[in-house]
Design an enzyme around this catalytic site. Structure first.
Site, PDB file in Angstrom:
ATOM      1  N   ASP A  33     107.554 -22.395  92.998  1.00  0.00           N
ATOM      2  CA  ASP A  33     108.793 -21.927  92.386  1.00  0.00           C
ATOM      3  C   ASP A  33     108.911 -20.406  92.282  1.00  0.00           C
ATOM      4  OD1 ASP A  33     106.906 -21.310  90.507  1.00  0.00           O
ATOM      5  OD2 ASP A  33     107.488 -22.857  89.088  1.00  0.00           O
ATOM      6  N   GLU A  88     104.706 -29.333  96.149  1.00  0.00           N
ATOM      7  CA  GLU A  88     104.912 -29.343  94.690  1.00  0.00           C
ATOM      8  C   GLU A  88     106.410 -29.354  94.376  1.00  0.00           C
ATOM      9  OE1 GLU A  88     101.918 -27.317  91.741  1.00  0.00           O
ATOM     10  OE2 GLU A  88     103.821 -26.278  91.530  1.00  0.00           O
ATOM     11  N   GLU A 118     111.765 -19.360  87.464  1.00  0.00           N
ATOM     12  CA  GLU A 118     111.120 -20.410  88.265  1.00  0.00           C
ATOM     13  C   GLU A 118     111.880 -21.726  88.298  1.00  0.00           C
ATOM     14  OE1 GLU A 118     109.528 -18.490  86.052  1.00  0.00           O
ATOM     15  OE2 GLU A 118     108.094 -17.344  87.229  1.00  0.00           O
ATOM     16  N   HIS A 120     101.291 -14.685  81.203  1.00  0.00           N
ATOM     17  CA  HIS A 120     102.022 -13.782  82.088  1.00  0.00           C
ATOM     18  C   HIS A 120     103.533 -14.042  82.184  1.00  0.00           C
ATOM     19  CE1 HIS A 120     102.967 -16.544  85.391  1.00  0.00           C
ATOM     20  NE2 HIS A 120     101.861 -17.153  85.077  1.00  0.00           N
ATOM     21  N   ARG A 159     107.426 -14.305  82.285  1.00  0.00           N
ATOM     22  CA  ARG A 159     108.462 -13.319  81.970  1.00  0.00           C
ATOM     23  C   ARG A 159     109.097 -13.557  80.605  1.00  0.00           C
ATOM     24  NH1 ARG A 159     108.523 -12.035  87.235  1.00  0.00           N
ATOM     25  NH2 ARG A 159     109.667 -10.177  87.861  1.00  0.00           N
ATOM     26  N   HIS A 191      96.292 -10.564  83.230  1.00  0.00           N
ATOM     27  CA  HIS A 191      97.183 -10.446  84.408  1.00  0.00           C
ATOM     28  C   HIS A 191      97.464  -8.960  84.687  1.00  0.00           C
ATOM     29  CE1 HIS A 191     100.854 -10.920  86.826  1.00  0.00           C
ATOM     30  NE2 HIS A 191     100.605 -12.209  86.921  1.00  0.00           N
TER      31      HIS A 191
END
Ligand code: UD1
Ligand code: UDP
Length: 373
Positions: A93, A115, A129, A203, A205, A236
């Site tokens: 994604d 996936e 995503e 991580h 957003r 990250h």
């Protein structure tokens, strides 16, 4: 042609690429890294011994999603025209996966989505995503769904049943490759046997800023309250993540902030931890397989199978709630054992083999149906 750009895509496509390379009479893989990630992607390629044919090297600090999409689309056009692959494969994604899917569609090249079918049905969570994945599924011809539930999601959207294959998740294939008894690594040496180790990653957003601060404060409270708790946190490389994490959790005893770990190191650290705290997608699949309870730092997940099985718990990002849920797992052994030992919903570790078999079938049979969408 396999196209990927970030760490998780590479980890879950690596077993497929290695399986293709074993069948040289049938497959001639062309491997493209967009370079959406740089260091974190190289780590995976080195671990799996994969060399790419093209590196689009698109990473720039603070790049907008628009710019990232535009540059990947642009750079892929000439490569697709030159190489004319029979099929393009993407994973998951990410922005790389969406841009690559669109680029393949523009060249009328069949697209396989590894996936496929995961959904939260919440447009902005995870962002971007959820919509990336829906849009990729809109463009795909072959759907490799990890579970029956992801297949059902695709059927509900009128995707063609005969093109949807439940294969399990290639994450499990990767784990069978990386996790070994007696594995040695400096982080494993730091972890004390008598301590309860919480492994943390963050991580997303939508968690940048305040939510991430809340979570870090909860972690700090826990470490200060429980003297037998230690934290391993591979941070990250996103500067927006690093700023908050180092500010709140830096220079604390029993909190080990480390650089992103090589995937094999990371998987073995998961296996040696007490529990996992994460907003990651992939780790929601891996940690339960390694019998580690996962507190998911999100309000929704596209992986409800693990929640239903009991190995994942959505705990959001509020300081008090996160702290309460960590404490529960530290002190309530019955709850801990219940979450640690569940049924793995992600297959038998042979997803790559199944995917390749379906691709072979696709090329044996007529491709006319591809016009159906
Ligand atoms: C991306 C994906 C996300 C996936 C995640 C896996 C999108 C929109 N997001 O998010 O779906 O879950 O990867 O980690 O596709 N950086 C480096 N070196 C690296 C990697 C990242 O310096 O090797 C820094 C760069 O400053 C970069 C920033 O991290 O701009 C953010 O990277 P980006 O790919 O935009 O977002 P992620 O949060 O990593
Ligand atoms: N991972 C890794 N090193 C680390 C942290 C994570 O190799 O230090 C792996 C992890 O095993 C999983 C993947 O990276 O396979 C998850 O990546 P991330 O959380 O960045 O992305 P997401 O899965 O959320 O898209």
């Amino acid at each position: 042609m396999t196209i990927f750009g970030t760490r998780p895509e590479a980890i879950k496509l690596a077993p497929l690429i290695l399986a293709m390379k074993k069948q040289q009479n049938r497959f001639m893989p062309i491997i493209i890294e967009t370079g959406q990630h740089k260091e974190m992607l190289q780590q995976v390629l080195v671990t799996f011994g994969i060399q790419t044919d093209y590196d689009l090297a698109v990473m720039k600090e603070n790049q907008t999603l628009t710019k990232l999409t535009e540059i990947i689309l642009n750079k892929l056009e000439s490569i697709l025209r030159k190489e004319k692959p029979d099929i393009v494969l993407v994973h998951g994604d990410t922005t790389t996966a969406l841009a690559a899917s669109l680029a393949a569609f523009y060249q009328k090249i069949p697209l396989g989505h590894v996936e496929a079918g995961l959904r939260t049905r919440n447009k902005y969570s995870p962002y971007p995503e959820e919509m990336n994945r829906q849009l990729i599924d809109g463009l795909s011809d072959l759907y490799f769904a990890p579970t029956e539930l992801s297949k059902e999601n695709l059927i509900k959207e009128q995707r063609k049943n005969s093109r949807i294959f439940v294969t399990g998740n290639t994450a499990i294939d990767a784990l069978n490759w990386t996790v070994q008894k007696g594995y040695q690594h400096e982080v494993l040496h730091k972890m004390k046997k008598e301590n309860q180790t919480i492994l943390v990653t963050m991580h997303r957003r939508e968690n940048l800023g305040r939510p991430m601060e809340n979570i870090c404060k909860a972690i700090l409270n826990i470490v200060q309250k429980y003297k037998n708790v230690e934290v391993v946190f591979p941070v990250h490389l996103n500067p927006k993540v690093r700023e908050v994490v180092y500010q709140i959790l830096g220079n604390q005893e029993r909190i080990f902030l480390v650089e992103p770990l090589d995937v094999a190191d990371f998987h073995n650290v998961v296996a040696a931890s007490y529990m996992v705290l994460t907003d990651s997608g992939g780790i929601q699949e891996e940690a339960p397989f390694l019998e580690k309870p996962v507190l998911v730092l999100r309000d929704v997940t596209e992986r409800p199978e693990g929640v239903k099985a009991g190995s994942l718990k959505l705990v959001g990002t509020e300081e008090q709630n996160v702290q309460k849920e960590i404490e529960r797992l530290l002190v309530d052994q019955r709850e801990y054992e219940r979450m640690a030992h569940t049924q793995n919903p992600y297959g038998d570790g042979k997803a790559s083999e199944y995917i390749l078999a379906h691709i072979i079938d696709f090329f044996k049979n007529s491709k006319e149906e591809i016009l159906h969408c």
